[in-house]
Scaffold this active site. Structure first.
Site, short mmCIF file in Angstrom:
data_model
loop_
_atom_site.label_atom_id
_atom_site.label_comp_id
_atom_site.label_asym_id
_atom_site.label_seq_id
_atom_site.Cartn_x
_atom_site.Cartn_y
_atom_site.Cartn_z
N ARG A 52 0.93 -1.28 -0.30
CA ARG A 52 -0.45 0.31 -0.31
C ARG A 52 0.72 1.25 -0.02
O ARG A 52 0.17 2.23 -0.51
CB ARG A 52 -1.03 -0.04 0.96
CG ARG A 52 -1.32 1.08 1.39
CD ARG A 52 -3.12 0.83 2.19
NE ARG A 52 -2.93 0.89 3.88
CZ ARG A 52 -3.42 0.88 4.52
NH1 ARG A 52 -4.61 0.64 4.15
NH2 ARG A 52 -2.69 0.91 5.76
N LYS A 151 -2.93 6.90 1.12
CA LYS A 151 -2.34 7.33 2.43
C LYS A 151 -1.60 7.84 2.18
O LYS A 151 -0.42 7.76 2.98
CB LYS A 151 -1.82 6.15 3.28
CG LYS A 151 -2.69 6.24 4.58
CD LYS A 151 -2.92 4.97 5.41
CE LYS A 151 -2.36 5.15 6.87
NZ LYS A 151 -3.69 4.93 7.43
N GLU A 184 -16.62 6.41 5.09
CA GLU A 184 -15.33 5.27 6.43
C GLU A 184 -15.55 6.10 7.55
O GLU A 184 -15.58 7.07 7.33
CB GLU A 184 -14.09 5.52 5.43
CG GLU A 184 -13.32 6.33 5.40
CD GLU A 184 -11.88 5.68 4.85
OE1 GLU A 184 -11.41 4.55 4.48
OE2 GLU A 184 -11.25 6.78 3.90
#
Ligand code: PXG
Length: 288
Positions: A52, A151, A184
């Protein structure tokens, strides 16, 4: 002896671990990071976190000056040097030092930072009683702006939503996407249970693809629980049989109230408890 922090190939005492005021990570939030945990000396899903991180870096065209294997060694070395076995690891790659101008071309060498520390968790009672959350008016960044899968060091929209939660006496906020569907929470993914099925917003709802989320989906599969990844409305969260959040820091935590609506009987439900238990077993046993 205090905590030692890795910065660009060296370990520094916590108070001496510093970056330049010209780092574009500070000036513009130009960088990416991972929040990782180790349990009993084993890093949970290290490969997934590394993947990620490199995908986030690729999306923002940041060349991390280390190979994925070198990054893994930085993580394990940082844990070892600090003698930590149950810990939280923050791995950061910033654009590095540049000039006062947005251009990433002004930053010749990206920086790598690795911090390992004890974990600040929600109090144990909250896992037994469940959380109260609110829906934030601050929307999650849309797919057309910065990809929610990245992220990045830009967490301001999540921080604004978190502030809304804290202002209402809650510890988390549900964030909606630009269409008004549930995306989320500020640092966690969200699941609901309805009629024995586990339902969670899909990637096109504009979420970070959580590693805990993925693990919980796998665990549900093993338990024979049907899982749906799809658009979720606020109405569905209010009328769910159960609701819980997943994340590296929170693990699996029950939600018992959303915007003052009690979820079912206001107690953590059976599927939440089962998946929380299975998750606890997984983090302790995987790779052992
Ligand atoms: N959504 C967002 C926006 C996140 O930042 C998650 C979901 C859950 O993903 P993982 O891969 O952790 O299951 C995150 C993760 C912190 C902290 O310090 C935040 C996260 C992870 C670890 C620590 O608040 N966010």
């Amino acid at each position: 002896m205090g905590l030692k922090v890795y910065v660009d190939g060296e370990y520094y005492e916590k108070d001496e671990a510093k970056i330049s005021v010209f780092d574009h990570g500070l000036l513009y939030g130009d960088g990416v990071f991972e929040g990782i945990r180790s349990y009993s000396g084993r890093v949970f899903r290290m490969d997934a976190h590394i993947d990620r991180l490199y995908n986030s870096a690729k999306a923002i065209m940041l060349d991390i000056p280390a190979t994925p294997d070198q990054m893994k060694k930085i993580i394990t070395d940082t844990l070892e040097i600090n003698n930590l076995s149950d810990a939280y690891v923050r791995l950061i790659a910033t654009r590095g030092c540049g000039t006062l101008g947005l251009g990433p071309d002004r930053c010749p060498s990206p920086s790598i930072i690795c911090i390992a520390d004890f974990i600040a968790l929600y109090p144990k009672e909250l896992y037994e009683s469940g959380l109260e959350v609110v829906t934030a008016s601050t929307r999650r960044i849309s797919l057309g702006t910065l990809y929610p899968q990245v992220k990045s060091l830009n967490y301001l929209n999540n921080i604004l939503a978190k502030t809304e939660a804290l202002n209402s006496g809650c510890s988390e906020a549900i964030m909606l996407n630009a269409n008004g569907a549930v995306a989320e929470c500020t640092g966690d993914n969200i699941f609901i249970v309805k009629g024995g099925r586990l339902i969670t917003p899909d990637v096109s709802s504009g979420i970070l693809e959580g590693i805990t989320r993925e693990a919980v989906i796998e665990l549900a599969g093993k338990e024979g629980i049907p899982v749906e990844e799809r658009t979720v409305s606020r109405y569905e969260t209010f009328t769910a049989d159960e609701c819980f959040l997943t994340g590296t820091a929170a693990e699996v935590i029950s939600v018992i109230k959303i915007d003052q609506r009690l979820i079912a009987d206001g107690k953590p439900g059976p599927m939440t408890k089962l998946l929380h238990e299975r998750f606890n077993e997984l983090v302790r046993n995987e790779g052992a």
